[in-house]
Design a protein around this motif. Structure first.
Motif, short mmCIF file in Angstrom:
data_model
loop_
_atom_site.label_atom_id
_atom_site.label_comp_id
_atom_site.label_asym_id
_atom_site.label_seq_id
_atom_site.Cartn_x
_atom_site.Cartn_y
_atom_site.Cartn_z
N TYR A 13 0.85 -1.19 0.00
CA TYR A 13 0.00 0.00 0.00
C TYR A 13 0.89 1.23 0.00
O TYR A 13 1.63 1.45 0.96
N VAL A 18 4.11 -5.02 1.48
CA VAL A 18 3.60 -6.07 2.36
C VAL A 18 4.03 -7.45 1.87
O VAL A 18 4.47 -8.28 2.64
N SER A 37 0.61 -15.95 10.32
CA SER A 37 0.17 -15.20 11.50
C SER A 37 -0.58 -13.94 11.09
O SER A 37 -0.57 -13.55 9.92
N ASN A 38 -1.15 -13.27 12.10
CA ASN A 38 -1.81 -11.99 11.85
C ASN A 38 -0.82 -11.03 11.22
O ASN A 38 0.32 -10.92 11.66
N GLY A 39 -1.27 -10.35 10.18
CA GLY A 39 -0.41 -9.35 9.54
C GLY A 39 0.60 -9.93 8.58
O GLY A 39 1.43 -9.20 8.03
N ALA A 40 0.54 -11.24 8.33
CA ALA A 40 1.51 -11.87 7.42
C ALA A 40 1.31 -11.41 5.98
O ALA A 40 2.22 -11.52 5.16
N GLY A 41 0.09 -10.93 5.68
CA GLY A 41 -0.16 -10.44 4.32
C GLY A 41 -1.16 -11.29 3.54
O GLY A 41 -1.26 -11.16 2.32
N LYS A 42 -1.92 -12.12 4.24
CA LYS A 42 -2.83 -13.05 3.56
C LYS A 42 -3.94 -12.30 2.82
O LYS A 42 -4.23 -12.60 1.66
N THR A 43 -4.55 -11.35 3.50
CA THR A 43 -5.62 -10.58 2.86
C THR A 43 -5.05 -9.75 1.71
O THR A 43 -5.67 -9.65 0.63
N THR A 44 -3.88 -9.19 1.92
CA THR A 44 -3.23 -8.40 0.86
C THR A 44 -2.97 -9.27 -0.36
O THR A 44 -3.17 -8.84 -1.50
N GLU A 85 -13.13 -11.24 3.18
CA GLU A 85 -13.24 -11.39 4.63
C GLU A 85 -14.50 -10.65 5.10
O GLU A 85 -14.79 -9.55 4.64
N GLU A 163 -10.44 -15.90 5.01
CA GLU A 163 -10.89 -16.24 6.37
C GLU A 163 -12.19 -17.05 6.34
O GLU A 163 -13.23 -16.61 6.80
P1 ATP Z 1 -4.93 -10.76 9.50
O1 ATP Z 1 -5.04 -12.22 9.63
O2 ATP Z 1 -4.60 -10.04 10.78
O3 ATP Z 1 -6.06 -10.11 8.71
P2 ATP Z 1 -3.27 -10.78 7.12
O4 ATP Z 1 -2.26 -11.85 7.04
O5 ATP Z 1 -4.51 -10.93 6.31
O6 ATP Z 1 -3.61 -10.52 8.63
P3 ATP Z 1 -3.03 -8.23 5.87
O7 ATP Z 1 -4.39 -7.80 6.31
O8 ATP Z 1 -2.79 -8.53 4.47
O9 ATP Z 1 -2.54 -9.44 6.76
O10 ATP Z 1 -2.03 -7.10 6.36
C1 ATP Z 1 -0.64 -7.15 6.11
C2 ATP Z 1 0.01 -5.82 6.44
O11 ATP Z 1 -0.50 -4.81 5.58
C3 ATP Z 1 -0.25 -5.33 7.85
O12 ATP Z 1 0.93 -4.80 8.36
C4 ATP Z 1 -1.29 -4.28 7.67
O13 ATP Z 1 -1.18 -3.28 8.66
C5 ATP Z 1 -0.96 -3.71 6.31
N1 ATP Z 1 -2.15 -3.17 5.65
C6 ATP Z 1 -3.32 -3.83 5.40
N2 ATP Z 1 -4.20 -3.04 4.76
C7 ATP Z 1 -3.59 -1.85 4.60
C8 ATP Z 1 -3.97 -0.61 4.00
N3 ATP Z 1 -5.18 -0.45 3.42
N4 ATP Z 1 -3.09 0.40 4.02
C9 ATP Z 1 -1.86 0.24 4.58
N5 ATP Z 1 -1.43 -0.90 5.16
C10 ATP Z 1 -2.28 -1.94 5.16
#
Ligand code: ATP
Length: 238
Positions: A13, A18, A37-44, A85, A163
């Protein structure tokens, strides 16, 4: 056959990177799970694979077609459906109308859409029973069925699910796992982000482990599940 291939994907972003150099493939038919883990970047990752964010490097190909640079609707027409999600169902609309929204970009006769709708009701009989109900008045598990059904109505080659089990009752998760296995047996490729690694191993035949935006392991589910480092990190085993 490898339906979706991801090669050297780097995305984030703005100035924040990420995902770094992510490579793996999704077979169709089959189910691949992404754990991390949380924040690993899965949603990204799923957002990049459905065209919602534009990678800064790397390539995404679906059945040999390069998707890089397409707008999100181009990803849909190419054959990628994204179940986000939190489901994001349309409030104030019935289950059936929500399902039909999934077929929005298809130009096919009404009879074909009706057949596809019936196929979704065959996979999730509960949705057939509730077809006239406001979708967001259903239970979490039923809403997830509706979100998955909406994805199926796009007739994708590969469906991305973010998720799958989060916040759902175990019995609802069992129903979803069984339904997705059937859908995959029928030919679809699925990429499922799943924070519950036990569910991920039960569901998927292949697993991708994402750690701080990088793929640290990828391979058959049984091999990843037997890996002591994975068990220590994600199942809390010593
Ligand atoms: P979770 O299981 O907690 O949802 P995740 O593995 O899906 O985690 P992401 O949601 O992809 O992780 O987030 C990965 C990183 O990208 C995090 O550090 C988050 O803060 C950052 N991030 C997510 N969305 C944005 C955004 N819109 N703008 C800036 N940073 C973002």
């Amino acid at each position: 056959m490898s339906a979706l291939s991801v090669e050297g994907l780097t995305a984030g972003y703005g100035d924040v990177t990420v995902l770094t150099d992510v490579s793996f493939s999704v077979e169709a038919p089959g189910i691949t799970a992404v754990i991390g883990s949380n924040g690993a970047g899965k949603t990204t990752l799923l957002r990049a694979l459905s065209g919602l964010i534009r990678p800064t490097a790397g390539g995404i190909a679906l059945a040999g077609q390069n998707l890089s640079g397409l707008a999100p609707d181009g990803f849909v027409t190419a054959g990628i459906a994204h179940v986000p999600e939190g489901r994001r169902l349309f409030a104030g609309m019935t289950v059936e109308d929500n399902l039909m929204m999934g077929a929005f970009s298809r130009r096919v006769p009404a009879a074909e859409l009706k057949r596809d709708l019936d196929a979704v009701y065959a996979i999730f009989p509960r949705l057939g029973e509730r077809r006239r109900q406001d979708a967001v008045s259903m239970s979490g598990g039923e809403q997830q069925m509706c979100a998955i059904g909406r994805g199926l109505m796009a007739k994708p080659k590969v469906m991305l699910i973010d998720e799958l089990s989060l916040g759902l009752a175990p019995v609802a998760v069992d129903v979803l796992v069984a339904a997705l296995k059937k859908v995959a047996d029928d030919g679809l490729g699925l990429l499922v982000v799943e924070q519950d690694v036990a569910v991920a191993f039960e569901l998927a035949s292949a697993v991708v482990v994402l750690d701080r935006g990088r793929v640290t392991r990828t391979g058959p589910s049984a091999a990843i599940a037997a890996d002591p480092a994975v068990r220590a990190a994600y199942l809390g085993e010593a």
